[in-house]
Scaffold this motif. Sequence first.
Motif, mmCIF file in Angstrom:
data_model
loop_
_atom_site.group_PDB
_atom_site.id
_atom_site.type_symbol
_atom_site.label_atom_id
_atom_site.label_comp_id
_atom_site.label_asym_id
_atom_site.label_seq_id
_atom_site.Cartn_x
_atom_site.Cartn_y
_atom_site.Cartn_z
ATOM 1 N N HIS A 43 0.836 -1.202 0.000
ATOM 2 C CA HIS A 43 0.000 0.000 0.000
ATOM 3 C C HIS A 43 0.871 1.252 0.000
ATOM 4 C CE1 HIS A 43 -3.867 -1.893 0.388
ATOM 5 N NE2 HIS A 43 -3.567 -2.491 1.532
ATOM 6 N N THR A 44 1.893 1.250 0.842
ATOM 7 C CA THR A 44 2.788 2.404 0.927
ATOM 8 C C THR A 44 3.405 2.719 -0.426
ATOM 9 O OG1 THR A 44 3.321 1.867 3.229
ATOM 10 C CG2 THR A 44 4.863 3.300 2.056
ATOM 11 N N ALA A 45 3.853 1.673 -1.126
ATOM 12 C CA ALA A 45 4.493 1.862 -2.425
ATOM 13 C C ALA A 45 3.505 2.400 -3.464
ATOM 14 C CB ALA A 45 5.097 0.548 -2.906
ATOM 15 N N GLN A 46 2.249 1.958 -3.395
ATOM 16 C CA GLN A 46 1.260 2.458 -4.352
ATOM 17 C C GLN A 46 1.159 3.975 -4.268
ATOM 18 O OE1 GLN A 46 0.245 0.696 -6.668
ATOM 19 N NE2 GLN A 46 -1.140 -0.968 -6.128
ATOM 20 N N PHE A 47 1.036 4.482 -3.043
ATOM 21 C CA PHE A 47 0.919 5.925 -2.895
ATOM 22 C C PHE A 47 2.235 6.635 -3.196
ATOM 23 C CE2 PHE A 47 -2.632 4.390 -0.301
ATOM 24 C CZ PHE A 47 -3.651 5.208 -0.762
ATOM 25 N N ALA A 48 3.336 6.093 -2.690
ATOM 26 C CA ALA A 48 4.628 6.749 -2.871
ATOM 27 C C ALA A 48 5.049 6.789 -4.337
ATOM 28 C CB ALA A 48 5.691 6.035 -2.036
ATOM 29 N N ASP A 49 4.796 5.690 -5.060
ATOM 30 C CA ASP A 49 5.249 5.599 -6.444
ATOM 31 C C ASP A 49 4.281 6.227 -7.433
ATOM 32 O OD1 ASP A 49 7.388 4.219 -5.408
ATOM 33 O OD2 ASP A 49 6.644 2.232 -5.987
ATOM 34 N N GLU A 50 2.983 6.097 -7.169
ATOM 35 C CA GLU A 50 1.989 6.500 -8.145
ATOM 36 C C GLU A 50 1.336 7.852 -7.851
ATOM 37 O OE1 GLU A 50 1.997 4.633 -10.599
ATOM 38 O OE2 GLU A 50 2.394 2.579 -9.999
ATOM 39 N N LEU A 51 1.145 8.158 -6.576
ATOM 40 C CA LEU A 51 0.488 9.420 -6.201
ATOM 41 C C LEU A 51 1.217 10.060 -5.029
ATOM 42 C CD1 LEU A 51 -3.265 8.331 -6.327
ATOM 43 C CD2 LEU A 51 -2.148 9.915 -7.897
ATOM 44 N N PRO A 52 2.466 10.450 -5.215
ATOM 45 C CA PRO A 52 3.231 10.976 -4.081
ATOM 46 C C PRO A 52 2.690 12.295 -3.544
ATOM 47 C CG PRO A 52 4.436 11.272 -6.131
ATOM 48 C CD PRO A 52 3.272 10.404 -6.454
ATOM 49 N N GLN A 53 2.068 13.106 -4.406
ATOM 50 C CA GLN A 53 1.490 14.377 -3.969
ATOM 51 C C GLN A 53 -0.022 14.322 -4.142
ATOM 52 O OE1 GLN A 53 3.384 17.890 -5.562
ATOM 53 N NE2 GLN A 53 5.413 16.926 -5.562
ATOM 54 N N ARG A 54 -0.749 14.625 -3.054
ATOM 55 C CA ARG A 54 -2.210 14.557 -3.074
ATOM 56 C C ARG A 54 -2.770 15.803 -2.390
ATOM 57 N NH1 ARG A 54 0.260 10.084 -1.436
ATOM 58 N NH2 ARG A 54 -0.168 10.457 0.790
ATOM 59 N N PRO A 55 -2.577 16.984 -2.996
ATOM 60 C CA PRO A 55 -3.008 18.217 -2.345
ATOM 61 C C PRO A 55 -4.520 18.296 -2.182
ATOM 62 C CG PRO A 55 -2.177 18.644 -4.568
ATOM 63 C CD PRO A 55 -1.905 17.215 -4.285
ATOM 64 N N PRO A 56 -5.000 19.072 -1.226
ATOM 65 C CA PRO A 56 -6.430 19.153 -0.921
ATOM 66 C C PRO A 56 -7.272 19.526 -2.137
ATOM 67 C CG PRO A 56 -5.170 20.248 0.791
ATOM 68 C CD PRO A 56 -4.208 19.924 -0.305
ATOM 69 N N GLY A 57 -8.303 18.730 -2.409
ATOM 70 C CA GLY A 57 -9.235 19.016 -3.489
ATOM 71 C C GLY A 57 -8.739 18.695 -4.881
ATOM 72 N N SER A 58 -7.554 18.092 -4.992
ATOM 73 C CA SER A 58 -6.965 17.809 -6.303
ATOM 74 C C SER A 58 -7.492 16.507 -6.895
ATOM 75 C CB SER A 58 -5.437 17.724 -6.183
ATOM 76 O OG SER A 58 -5.076 16.584 -5.403
#
Length: 254
Positions: A43-58
């Motif tokens: 799970h950690t790798a999914q976010f780190a590799d694919e969606l490292p930045q997830r700013p509010p409302g984006s």
Amino acid sequence: MKTPALLAGLSVLVLGCSASPSSEVARPAPGPPDPQPEVIERHTAQFADELPQRPPGSGEEQVAASYILGFLQQAGYPGRLDGVPVADLVRSTNVIGTPPEGATPEYLVAVPYGTPPNQALDARSLGVFLEVARALSVRSLDHPVEFVALGAEFAEQEKGTLGSVAMASLLREESFEPQVIYLSPVLSGDAFYAQGPLASEFEPDVATNEPPARRVARAAADVYRNEGFDVTIVDGDAAEVADTLVAFLSEPFR
């Protein structure tokens, strides 16, 4: 920022999901009843590799919400989306997994899933959140634990922690009074730490009242306390945090 096929495809999981809990019959999640470190890391790798930045409302935050919602539903939790106003024409979302068999929530496990604008954060707390939810579902569907992934906790508007503000308000509207367990957005990686009313109920050899809590965790705790809720901040090594939480949360109904 890329929106890869793997996570972008998960956005279709939102289709057909309303702001109300799913009416499907809950089923236990697959897998063993104990948290698996390798699953947390996936799970950690999914976010780190694919969606490292997830700013509010984006859009990236929305795709992350889809991933979390889909996983919670697969783990047996009726999925629910609750809007979080950020700014004019900008909204975020709290992703809520309610107790599988409809119990009144006695515990609420909360974690931020976004990031500050133009900044990436380690996502192990999200991996822990999802794996704790899965393992708990395998142990029993008849538990009083709700899970919420909080949007816009790093918003620049107001004092931030907008997801917690919305969640505290929703709990008040629904007359629920759960103990809030708030996972630090970035886990320290060192042992296990807890600060708050539940700290003394965790394993005494690993719990402490002095966690290296991040600013947003302390600010969120103040939001819940100001609304009359008890809140405990949890931090530490991902595997130890997951094991400790599952053991504690499953104790009343094993």
